[in-house]
Scaffold this motif. Sequence first.
Motif, PDB file in Angstrom:
ATOM      1  N   MET A   1     -51.838  66.862  -2.447  1.00  0.00           N
ATOM      2  CA  MET A   1     -51.625  67.175  -1.038  1.00  0.00           C
ATOM      3  C   MET A   1     -52.949  67.360  -0.306  1.00  0.00           C
ATOM      4  SD  MET A   1     -48.439  69.840  -1.503  1.00  0.00           S
ATOM      5  CE  MET A   1     -48.064  69.852   0.260  1.00  0.00           C
ATOM      6  N   SER A   2     -54.025  66.788  -0.832  1.00  0.00           N
ATOM      7  CA  SER A   2     -55.336  66.965  -0.200  1.00  0.00           C
ATOM      8  C   SER A   2     -55.356  66.400   1.212  1.00  0.00           C
ATOM      9  CB  SER A   2     -56.423  66.319  -1.061  1.00  0.00           C
ATOM     10  OG  SER A   2     -56.151  64.939  -1.251  1.00  0.00           O
ATOM     11  N   LYS A   3     -54.698  65.251   1.435  1.00  0.00           N
ATOM     12  CA  LYS A   3     -54.648  64.678   2.788  1.00  0.00           C
ATOM     13  C   LYS A   3     -53.836  65.551   3.721  1.00  0.00           C
ATOM     14  CE  LYS A   3     -55.767  61.438   5.679  1.00  0.00           C
ATOM     15  NZ  LYS A   3     -55.094  61.964   6.860  1.00  0.00           N
ATOM     16  N   VAL A   4     -52.831  66.238   3.210  1.00  0.00           N
ATOM     17  CA  VAL A   4     -52.064  67.176   4.027  1.00  0.00           C
ATOM     18  C   VAL A   4     -52.978  68.290   4.532  1.00  0.00           C
ATOM     19  CG1 VAL A   4     -50.194  68.872   3.982  1.00  0.00           C
ATOM     20  CG2 VAL A   4     -49.899  66.658   2.865  1.00  0.00           C
ATOM     21  N   PHE A   5     -53.830  68.826   3.660  1.00  0.00           N
ATOM     22  CA  PHE A   5     -54.746  69.878   4.074  1.00  0.00           C
ATOM     23  C   PHE A   5     -55.787  69.352   5.059  1.00  0.00           C
ATOM     24  CE2 PHE A   5     -53.692  71.408  -0.371  1.00  0.00           C
ATOM     25  CZ  PHE A   5     -52.684  72.239   0.087  1.00  0.00           C
ATOM     26  N   SER A   6     -56.203  68.106   4.890  1.00  0.00           N
ATOM     27  CA  SER A   6     -57.149  67.523   5.833  1.00  0.00           C
ATOM     28  C   SER A   6     -56.524  67.422   7.224  1.00  0.00           C
ATOM     29  CB  SER A   6     -57.589  66.153   5.341  1.00  0.00           C
ATOM     30  OG  SER A   6     -58.443  65.528   6.273  1.00  0.00           O
ATOM     31  N   ASP A   7     -55.268  66.976   7.294  1.00  0.00           N
ATOM     32  CA  ASP A   7     -54.594  66.898   8.590  1.00  0.00           C
ATOM     33  C   ASP A   7     -54.352  68.291   9.178  1.00  0.00           C
ATOM     34  OD1 ASP A   7     -54.584  64.184   8.431  1.00  0.00           O
ATOM     35  OD2 ASP A   7     -52.530  64.016   7.706  1.00  0.00           O
ATOM     36  N   LEU A   8     -54.095  69.274   8.320  1.00  0.00           N
ATOM     37  CA  LEU A   8     -53.940  70.647   8.803  1.00  0.00           C
ATOM     38  C   LEU A   8     -55.230  71.149   9.442  1.00  0.00           C
ATOM     39  CD1 LEU A   8     -51.874  72.416   5.985  1.00  0.00           C
ATOM     40  CD2 LEU A   8     -51.161  72.015   8.345  1.00  0.00           C
ATOM     41  N   GLU A   9     -56.348  70.811   8.827  1.00  0.00           N
ATOM     42  CA  GLU A   9     -57.636  71.233   9.387  1.00  0.00           C
ATOM     43  C   GLU A   9     -57.883  70.589  10.741  1.00  0.00           C
ATOM     44  OE1 GLU A   9     -61.579  70.686  10.650  1.00  0.00           O
ATOM     45  OE2 GLU A   9     -60.522  69.059   9.608  1.00  0.00           O
ATOM     46  N   ARG A  10     -57.588  69.316  10.857  1.00  0.00           N
ATOM     47  CA  ARG A  10     -57.799  68.633  12.126  1.00  0.00           C
ATOM     48  C   ARG A  10     -56.854  69.172  13.196  1.00  0.00           C
ATOM     49  NH1 ARG A  10     -57.728  62.339  11.327  1.00  0.00           N
ATOM     50  NH2 ARG A  10     -58.971  62.391  13.229  1.00  0.00           N
ATOM     51  N   SER A  11     -55.623  69.474  12.827  1.00  0.00           N
ATOM     52  CA  SER A  11     -54.670  70.044  13.783  1.00  0.00           C
ATOM     53  C   SER A  11     -55.125  71.421  14.237  1.00  0.00           C
ATOM     54  CB  SER A  11     -53.284  70.129  13.148  1.00  0.00           C
ATOM     55  OG  SER A  11     -52.808  68.854  12.772  1.00  0.00           O
ATOM     56  N   ALA A  12     -55.553  72.265  13.291  1.00  0.00           N
ATOM     57  CA  ALA A  12     -56.028  73.598  13.664  1.00  0.00           C
ATOM     58  C   ALA A  12     -57.263  73.515  14.548  1.00  0.00           C
ATOM     59  CB  ALA A  12     -56.328  74.406  12.404  1.00  0.00           C
ATOM     60  N   CYS A  13     -58.145  72.552  14.279  1.00  0.00           N
ATOM     61  CA  CYS A  13     -59.343  72.378  15.111  1.00  0.00           C
ATOM     62  C   CYS A  13     -58.953  72.066  16.551  1.00  0.00           C
ATOM     63  CB  CYS A  13     -60.212  71.269  14.518  1.00  0.00           C
ATOM     64  SG  CYS A  13     -61.729  70.924  15.446  1.00  0.00           S
ATOM     65  N   ARG A  14     -57.971  71.214  16.733  1.00  0.00           N
ATOM     66  CA  ARG A  14     -57.546  70.868  18.089  1.00  0.00           C
ATOM     67  C   ARG A  14     -56.872  72.040  18.796  1.00  0.00           C
ATOM     68  NH1 ARG A  14     -58.006  66.896  15.026  1.00  0.00           N
ATOM     69  NH2 ARG A  14     -58.436  64.769  15.652  1.00  0.00           N
ATOM     70  N   MET A  15     -56.117  72.826  18.024  1.00  0.00           N
ATOM     71  CA  MET A  15     -55.464  73.982  18.627  1.00  0.00           C
ATOM     72  C   MET A  15     -56.490  75.019  19.066  1.00  0.00           C
ATOM     73  SD  MET A  15     -52.244  74.413  15.999  1.00  0.00           S
ATOM     74  CE  MET A  15     -51.197  73.001  15.624  1.00  0.00           C
ATOM     75  N   VAL A  16     -57.504  75.249  18.248  1.00  0.00           N
ATOM     76  CA  VAL A  16     -58.529  76.232  18.590  1.00  0.00           C
ATOM     77  C   VAL A  16     -59.330  75.785  19.813  1.00  0.00           C
ATOM     78  CG1 VAL A  16     -60.663  77.317  17.793  1.00  0.00           C
ATOM     79  CG2 VAL A  16     -58.691  77.142  16.252  1.00  0.00           C
ATOM     80  N   HIS A  17     -59.631  74.492  19.893  1.00  0.00           N
ATOM     81  CA  HIS A  17     -60.428  73.970  21.008  1.00  0.00           C
ATOM     82  C   HIS A  17     -59.561  73.447  22.152  1.00  0.00           C
ATOM     83  CE1 HIS A  17     -63.339  73.838  17.650  1.00  0.00           C
ATOM     84  NE2 HIS A  17     -64.246  74.046  18.597  1.00  0.00           N
ATOM     85  N   ARG A  18     -58.274  73.749  22.126  1.00  0.00           N
ATOM     86  CA  ARG A  18     -57.337  73.404  23.202  1.00  0.00           C
ATOM     87  C   ARG A  18     -57.345  71.912  23.511  1.00  0.00           C
ATOM     88  NH1 ARG A  18     -58.064  78.422  27.548  1.00  0.00           N
ATOM     89  NH2 ARG A  18     -57.624  80.092  26.029  1.00  0.00           N
ATOM     90  N   GLN A  19     -57.284  71.126  22.464  1.00  0.00           N
ATOM     91  CA  GLN A  19     -57.250  69.675  22.625  1.00  0.00           C
ATOM     92  C   GLN A  19     -55.871  69.098  22.309  1.00  0.00           C
ATOM     93  OE1 GLN A  19     -60.338  67.905  20.290  1.00  0.00           O
ATOM     94  NE2 GLN A  19     -61.998  68.904  21.395  1.00  0.00           N
TER      95      GLN A  19
END
Length: 462
Positions: A230-248
């Motif tokens: 599930m490494s790609k799942v965690f990678s997508d989670l990181e990118r999603s969280a990054c966008r949420m934090v930066h309001r993107q």
Amino acid sequence: MFGGPAVISTISPIIRRSGSRPVFAELGDENFSPSAVEMKAAVLPISPAIMPSPVLLWRFKVLLFFVWAFSCCKISWDSVMRMSADLRDLFLYEAFLYFNPLLLTTMMVWLWGVNLWVFDQSTVNYPKIFDLDQNHLTHREIWKSATWMTIIVPTSMTSYLYLYSHGEVSLAASQPVLLYAAVALILIFPFDIFYLSSRYYLLRTLWRIILPLQAITFSDFFLADILTSMSKVFSDLERSACRMVHRQVATIAWFEADSVCGSHSIAIPLVLVLPYLFRFFQCLRQYNDTREKTALFNALKYSTAVPVIGISALKYHVQPDMWTKIYRPLWLLSSVMNSLYSFYWDVTRDWDLSGPSRIFKFKSPMFFSNLFSNSWVYFWAVGSNLILRCTWTYKLSAHLRHNYLTLFTITILEMFRRFQWVFFRVENEWNKMTSHRQNPQIPMSDIPSEEDRLLGSTNHNV
């Protein structure tokens, strides 16, 4: 009172069988008569509560599920068709990024329920293997949780598509944020609901995987291996969280390569490699506890994933000529080494199948099978595992991640590979626990004891 109908006390006991007349009796009632009973029954008929049959209730739930699924598909399709063709692909890619991790996690929960159901039908005592007590979750409870996940995640995704296509961008942006916040709150919720002991057992196991400061148990190894798939799942989670934090969220500005959460971010390969590093340090801890050289070779296997991920990420930071002439051949070589080494370890160590002769021995008392009676199942597992190991290398490559539909398909195939891996890995562990007791003539050298000598084992509630 006098000369009128008999008065029946409201506290009198009432006994009635299906198909029989009601009988009223009260001690000391002089006016009691059958005619009075019939008159009272005619005035106040009493009938048992009618409950729907389980089959009827199940059919009703299935009907509601199909109505919900059709509604989500119809609303999502109409929402996508409202957008222009040039913006549609970007829109779908962003929606896919936010909801893809939870959809794949839901699929993994469904497959884990299937694993437990098969174990229940066999002689494999999986609670003993994972050191669980009698309060552990069964496959029915796992499927119940997966059902709710199947309903909640697509509903949130449908709401996101509908609101975004109708111009409600701020409301659409709140959908993935609320969904991820709800998942996090449910996991850490301190009250005794939503399977408290199971949630905390999962969190404790994840903590031991991240920081292997104590003796490693089989459940720690097992879950860490699943996390590598599930490494790609965690990678997508990181990118999603990054966008949420930066309001993107609900924007397309992040598609720029040099943006904070862009496709060239160094965080992407770092998150991809984390599950392999966790498993690597587990193996080192195992060697420190047991002095088994097998643990070092296992650690070497997980270290071969690091060059695959690292060299692939260099494509965005080197010249195209250098990538074509130097780094791409190195990436191909490291990919082949990782795939073949992982395949060899699955067959010879995790499953204890050293070749066709070993597979046929599952029919003999020496190497028995508790799950599958036909040897062709093991041939299928070996062949499909080799193919899917090679395709999974494609998924680990950061420079090939732009075709999200292809990557999503490969991730599903990898989860199916891990799903069938679970059967043979758990069966092999159960065989190791029972074979020597049932067949004392087997030499101990033929019984792999990779985790048998681990220090300590705690009893957990799941």
